[in-house]
Scaffold this motif. Structure first.
Motif, PDB file in Angstrom:
ATOM      1  N   HIS A 137       0.849  -1.185   0.000  1.00 21.60           N
ATOM      2  CA  HIS A 137       0.000   0.000   0.000  1.00 21.60           C
ATOM      3  C   HIS A 137       0.885   1.235   0.000  1.00 21.60           C
ATOM      4  O   HIS A 137       1.660   1.456   0.932  1.00 21.60           O
ATOM      5  N   ALA A 142      -5.149   3.879   2.839  1.00 20.83           N
ATOM      6  CA  ALA A 142      -5.528   2.552   2.356  1.00 20.83           C
ATOM      7  C   ALA A 142      -4.911   1.457   3.222  1.00 20.83           C
ATOM      8  O   ALA A 142      -5.552   0.434   3.495  1.00 20.83           O
ATOM      9  N   GLN A 145      -6.899   1.281   6.450  1.00 21.65           N
ATOM     10  CA  GLN A 145      -8.212   0.672   6.226  1.00 21.65           C
ATOM     11  C   GLN A 145      -8.095  -0.834   6.029  1.00 21.65           C
ATOM     12  O   GLN A 145      -8.914  -1.607   6.549  1.00 21.65           O
ATOM     13  N   ASP A 146      -7.065  -1.260   5.315  1.00 23.15           N
ATOM     14  CA  ASP A 146      -6.839  -2.694   5.117  1.00 23.15           C
ATOM     15  C   ASP A 146      -6.570  -3.382   6.455  1.00 23.15           C
ATOM     16  O   ASP A 146      -7.124  -4.444   6.756  1.00 23.15           O
TER      17      ASP A 146
END
Length: 197
Positions: A137, A142, A145-146
């Motif tokens: 990432h 992101a 969030q992952d």
């Protein structure tokens, strides 16, 4: 006073190694290490005190011992706390045997700190893990969030340890907060700290 100090030391290291450590963490090898280290330190420092040998020599030897032992990757940071407490109990009980109230007070202080500091209910929802992700990432949002989706927890901090573009993976050190039982998993906020390296 020697036998009184020895009895207090044996009681203290039993409480530390078995009642507090072993019943919470279950590692028999470290239980033996804590007891042996504490007893050895008590014996050697008692002899040095009785023979009027400079205590600085003894403290130096135990410092070297601590450095060598703590180079092991098999001992966690929490176990290091028990390790140094076992050393401190042995030193205190050998040096302060002529002052029984000081000896008892310091033993009680160390055991109370370890009981409270390592209590299972203290900050039990805060955890740390090293994760290897099967994706790289570039965007910090992101990544957070992952991780929040994978861990089902609120991500507090992320440190990128390694990025491998050839194998398309990254290793991250994650600090996160597990939601309370029955609560919905919280998403990490934008205000949380993120560091990459």
């Amino acid at each position: 006073m020697f036998w009184f100090a020895l009895a207090i030391d044996m009681i203290a290291i039993t409480l530390l190694s078995y009642v507090l450590y072993f019943r919470r963490h279950g590692r028999r090898d470290l239980l033996l290490a804590y007891v042996a280290l504490n007893t050895g330190i008590f014996a050697v420092v008692s002899m040095m005190t009785g023979q009027e040998v400079a205590l600085a020599v003894g403290f130096g030897l135990f410092g070297v011992l601590s450095i060598l032992r703590l180079r092991s990757d098999l001992i966690s940071q929490g176990e290091i706390g028990y390790y140094f407490t076992a050393i401190a109990l042995g030193l205190i009980n050998a040096v302060a045997m002529s002052a029984p109230w000081v000896l008892l007070g310091l033993n009680a202080l160390l055991l109370t700190v370890m009981y409270v500091g390592d209590h299972p209910r203290l900050l039990s929802r805060h955890e740390r893990r090293m994760l290897t992700l099967d994706a790289v990432h570039e965007d910090p949002v992101a990544l957070r969030q992952d991780l929040a989706a994978r861990l089902r927890a609120q991500v507090i901090r992320v440190d990128v340890v390694e990025v491998d573009y050839v194998r398309d993976l990254m290793v991250v050190d994650v600090r996160f907060r597990v939601p309370a039982p029955g609560a919905a998993p919280a998403r990490s906020g934008a205000a949380s700290r993120w560091e990459g390296r």
